[in-house]
Design a protein around this motif. Structure first.
Motif, mmCIF file in Angstrom:
data_model
loop_
_atom_site.group_PDB
_atom_site.id
_atom_site.type_symbol
_atom_site.label_atom_id
_atom_site.label_comp_id
_atom_site.label_asym_id
_atom_site.label_seq_id
_atom_site.Cartn_x
_atom_site.Cartn_y
_atom_site.Cartn_z
ATOM 1 N N GLY A 179 20.127 -50.226 -40.780
ATOM 2 C CA GLY A 179 18.873 -50.896 -41.092
ATOM 3 C C GLY A 179 17.735 -50.216 -40.367
ATOM 4 N N HIS A 180 16.547 -50.295 -40.915
ATOM 5 C CA HIS A 180 15.405 -49.635 -40.271
ATOM 6 C C HIS A 180 14.656 -50.560 -39.309
ATOM 7 C CE1 HIS A 180 13.769 -51.211 -44.106
ATOM 8 N NE2 HIS A 180 12.731 -51.494 -43.370
ATOM 9 N N ASP A 181 14.975 -51.871 -39.313
ATOM 10 C CA ASP A 181 14.411 -52.822 -38.354
ATOM 11 C C ASP A 181 15.307 -54.053 -38.321
ATOM 12 O OD1 ASP A 181 13.758 -54.353 -40.635
ATOM 13 O OD2 ASP A 181 11.664 -53.732 -40.612
ATOM 14 N N ASN A 182 14.973 -55.043 -37.488
ATOM 15 C CA ASN A 182 15.812 -56.239 -37.357
ATOM 16 C C ASN A 182 15.994 -56.972 -38.679
ATOM 17 O OD1 ASN A 182 16.299 -55.858 -34.662
ATOM 18 N ND2 ASN A 182 14.766 -57.324 -33.963
ATOM 19 N N ALA A 183 14.919 -57.132 -39.426
ATOM 20 C CA ALA A 183 14.996 -57.851 -40.695
ATOM 21 C C ALA A 183 15.932 -57.132 -41.668
ATOM 22 C CB ALA A 183 13.600 -58.004 -41.307
ATOM 23 N N ASP A 184 15.809 -55.818 -41.737
ATOM 24 C CA ASP A 184 16.666 -55.050 -42.633
ATOM 25 C C ASP A 184 18.121 -55.101 -42.163
ATOM 26 O OD1 ASP A 184 17.038 -53.398 -44.931
ATOM 27 O OD2 ASP A 184 17.132 -51.638 -43.629
ATOM 28 N N MET A 185 18.337 -55.099 -40.861
ATOM 29 C CA MET A 185 19.691 -55.181 -40.320
ATOM 30 C C MET A 185 20.331 -56.526 -40.676
ATOM 31 S SD MET A 185 21.836 -53.332 -38.648
ATOM 32 C CE MET A 185 20.900 -52.170 -37.714
ATOM 33 N N ILE A 186 19.582 -57.609 -40.560
ATOM 34 C CA ILE A 186 20.100 -58.925 -40.937
ATOM 35 C C ILE A 186 20.461 -58.939 -42.421
ATOM 36 C CG2 ILE A 186 19.448 -61.359 -41.262
ATOM 37 C CD1 ILE A 186 17.879 -61.091 -38.605
ATOM 38 N N ARG A 187 19.636 -58.318 -43.247
ATOM 39 C CA ARG A 187 19.917 -58.248 -44.681
ATOM 40 C C ARG A 187 21.211 -57.469 -44.931
ATOM 41 N NH1 ARG A 187 19.257 -54.694 -48.513
ATOM 42 N NH2 ARG A 187 17.962 -53.272 -47.316
ATOM 43 N N LYS A 188 21.384 -56.345 -44.256
ATOM 44 C CA LYS A 188 22.590 -55.522 -44.442
ATOM 45 C C LYS A 188 23.841 -56.288 -44.018
ATOM 46 C CE LYS A 188 20.361 -51.503 -45.211
ATOM 47 N NZ LYS A 188 20.332 -50.772 -46.402
ATOM 48 N N ILE A 189 23.753 -56.984 -42.907
ATOM 49 C CA ILE A 189 24.901 -57.768 -42.434
ATOM 50 C C ILE A 189 25.210 -58.882 -43.422
ATOM 51 C CG2 ILE A 189 25.699 -59.336 -40.614
ATOM 52 C CD1 ILE A 189 24.080 -57.525 -38.643
ATOM 53 N N ALA A 190 24.178 -59.574 -43.905
ATOM 54 C CA ALA A 190 24.387 -60.656 -44.880
ATOM 55 C C ALA A 190 24.975 -60.132 -46.178
ATOM 56 C CB ALA A 190 23.071 -61.379 -45.151
ATOM 57 N N GLU A 191 24.573 -58.952 -46.591
ATOM 58 C CA GLU A 191 25.113 -58.372 -47.830
ATOM 59 C C GLU A 191 26.585 -58.001 -47.696
ATOM 60 O OE1 GLU A 191 22.364 -55.172 -48.550
ATOM 61 O OE2 GLU A 191 20.982 -56.476 -49.646
ATOM 62 N N THR A 192 27.072 -57.849 -46.467
ATOM 63 C CA THR A 192 28.479 -57.522 -46.232
ATOM 64 C C THR A 192 29.285 -58.774 -45.890
ATOM 65 O OG1 THR A 192 27.914 -55.310 -45.471
ATOM 66 C CG2 THR A 192 30.073 -56.159 -44.834
ATOM 67 N N LEU A 193 28.798 -59.572 -44.951
ATOM 68 C CA LEU A 193 29.558 -60.721 -44.469
ATOM 69 C C LEU A 193 29.209 -62.016 -45.193
ATOM 70 C CD1 LEU A 193 29.492 -59.913 -40.655
ATOM 71 C CD2 LEU A 193 31.209 -59.297 -42.366
ATOM 72 N N PRO A 210 27.357 -62.751 -51.645
ATOM 73 C CA PRO A 210 28.759 -63.108 -51.382
ATOM 74 C C PRO A 210 29.342 -62.235 -50.280
ATOM 75 C CG PRO A 210 28.631 -61.728 -53.324
ATOM 76 C CD PRO A 210 27.203 -61.983 -52.879
ATOM 77 N N LYS A 211 30.373 -62.742 -49.637
ATOM 78 C CA LYS A 211 31.084 -61.951 -48.636
ATOM 79 C C LYS A 211 31.870 -60.867 -49.363
ATOM 80 C CE LYS A 211 34.602 -62.194 -45.088
ATOM 81 N NZ LYS A 211 35.555 -63.043 -44.363
ATOM 82 N N LYS A 212 31.768 -59.635 -48.861
ATOM 83 C CA LYS A 212 32.544 -58.533 -49.426
ATOM 84 C C LYS A 212 33.860 -58.434 -48.663
ATOM 85 C CE LYS A 212 28.648 -55.725 -50.924
ATOM 86 N NZ LYS A 212 27.914 -54.468 -50.739
ATOM 87 N N GLU A 213 34.917 -58.206 -49.379
ATOM 88 C CA GLU A 213 36.205 -57.987 -48.737
ATOM 89 C C GLU A 213 36.215 -56.566 -48.181
ATOM 90 O OE1 GLU A 213 38.335 -60.385 -48.184
ATOM 91 O OE2 GLU A 213 37.054 -61.767 -49.294
ATOM 92 N N TRP A 214 36.828 -56.374 -47.035
ATOM 93 C CA TRP A 214 36.810 -55.064 -46.400
ATOM 94 C C TRP A 214 37.471 -54.001 -47.263
ATOM 95 C CZ3 TRP A 214 33.470 -54.003 -42.823
ATOM 96 C CH2 TRP A 214 32.937 -55.058 -42.071
ATOM 97 N N HIS A 215 38.475 -54.377 -48.032
ATOM 98 C CA HIS A 215 39.134 -53.377 -48.885
ATOM 99 C C HIS A 215 38.206 -52.853 -49.974
ATOM 100 C CE1 HIS A 215 39.787 -56.088 -52.303
ATOM 101 N NE2 HIS A 215 40.063 -57.006 -51.412
ATOM 102 N N SER A 216 37.098 -53.568 -50.243
ATOM 103 C CA SER A 216 36.157 -53.086 -51.260
ATOM 104 C C SER A 216 35.398 -51.832 -50.794
ATOM 105 C CB SER A 216 35.168 -54.188 -51.653
ATOM 106 O OG SER A 216 34.260 -54.465 -50.595
ATOM 107 N N PHE A 217 35.450 -51.526 -49.509
ATOM 108 C CA PHE A 217 34.796 -50.335 -48.970
ATOM 109 C C PHE A 217 35.724 -49.118 -48.966
ATOM 110 C CE2 PHE A 217 32.484 -53.878 -47.039
ATOM 111 C CZ PHE A 217 31.187 -53.543 -47.354
ATOM 112 N N VAL A 218 36.983 -49.340 -49.326
ATOM 113 C CA VAL A 218 37.955 -48.245 -49.325
ATOM 114 C C VAL A 218 37.752 -47.390 -50.563
ATOM 115 C CG1 VAL A 218 40.416 -47.655 -49.341
ATOM 116 C CG2 VAL A 218 39.606 -49.633 -48.016
#
Length: 153
Positions: A29-43, A72-80
């Motif tokens: 992420g390029h800042d805190n807000a973007d980092m929160i968005r990235k985490i939410a898009e994964t978890l 939605p929460k992404k399953e970790w295997h979806s990154f494989v």
């Protein structure tokens, strides 16, 4: 202020995810807000919202605005993929899923992470070298805290 070792577990889990999934850094992420968005898009945005509500946290307007509503929460295997498949064992993905958890109270402890099957081959290769000495204090729980004080001058 108190220090919760669960933060170290989170950090190690994110680094493990980056190494195993060959995605460096994992949450870019390029800042805190973007980092929160990235985490939410994964978890999942629900996990972030539950954590914020549970711990009565207050986000800045730009951070709250960046939070996706129904990610939605992404399953970790979806990154494989073909590029990381050789490293993304079921044990690695399971350990990552237990370390990279939004709520620090639900995260695996450092001791349990070290005892995880992901590290079984290291323990089997050389039981003496893989033995981890017990700390003077048992930090088995992620709720164990250490008081942090500013240095005395």
């Amino acid at each position: 202020r108190v220090y919760d070792y669960a933060l170290d577990v989170w950090s190690a889990g994110v680094m493990l995810a980056a190494l195993v999934l060959k995605r460096e850094p994992f949450f870019k992420g390029h800042d805190n807000a973007d980092m929160i968005r990235k985490i939410a898009e994964t978890l999942g945005s629900d996990a972030i919202s539950r954590y914020i509500d549970k711990h009565d946290l207050h986000l800045k307007d730009e951070e709250r605005d960046a939070l996706p509503l129904n990610a939605p929460k992404k399953e970790w295997h979806s990154f494989v993929n073909a590029n990381n498949r050789e490293f993304a064992s079921p044990e690695a993905l399971d350990l990552i899923s237990k370390m990279v958890v939004v709520d620090h109270q639900e995260r695996i402890s450092a001791r349990a992470a070290l005892d995880h099957p992901f590290f079984a081959s290291l323990r089997a290769a050389d039981p003496d070298a893989a033995a981890i000495p017990s700390p003077k204090r048992d930090f088995a729980s992620t709720t164990d805290v250490l008081e942090v004080r500013p240095p005395q001058l």
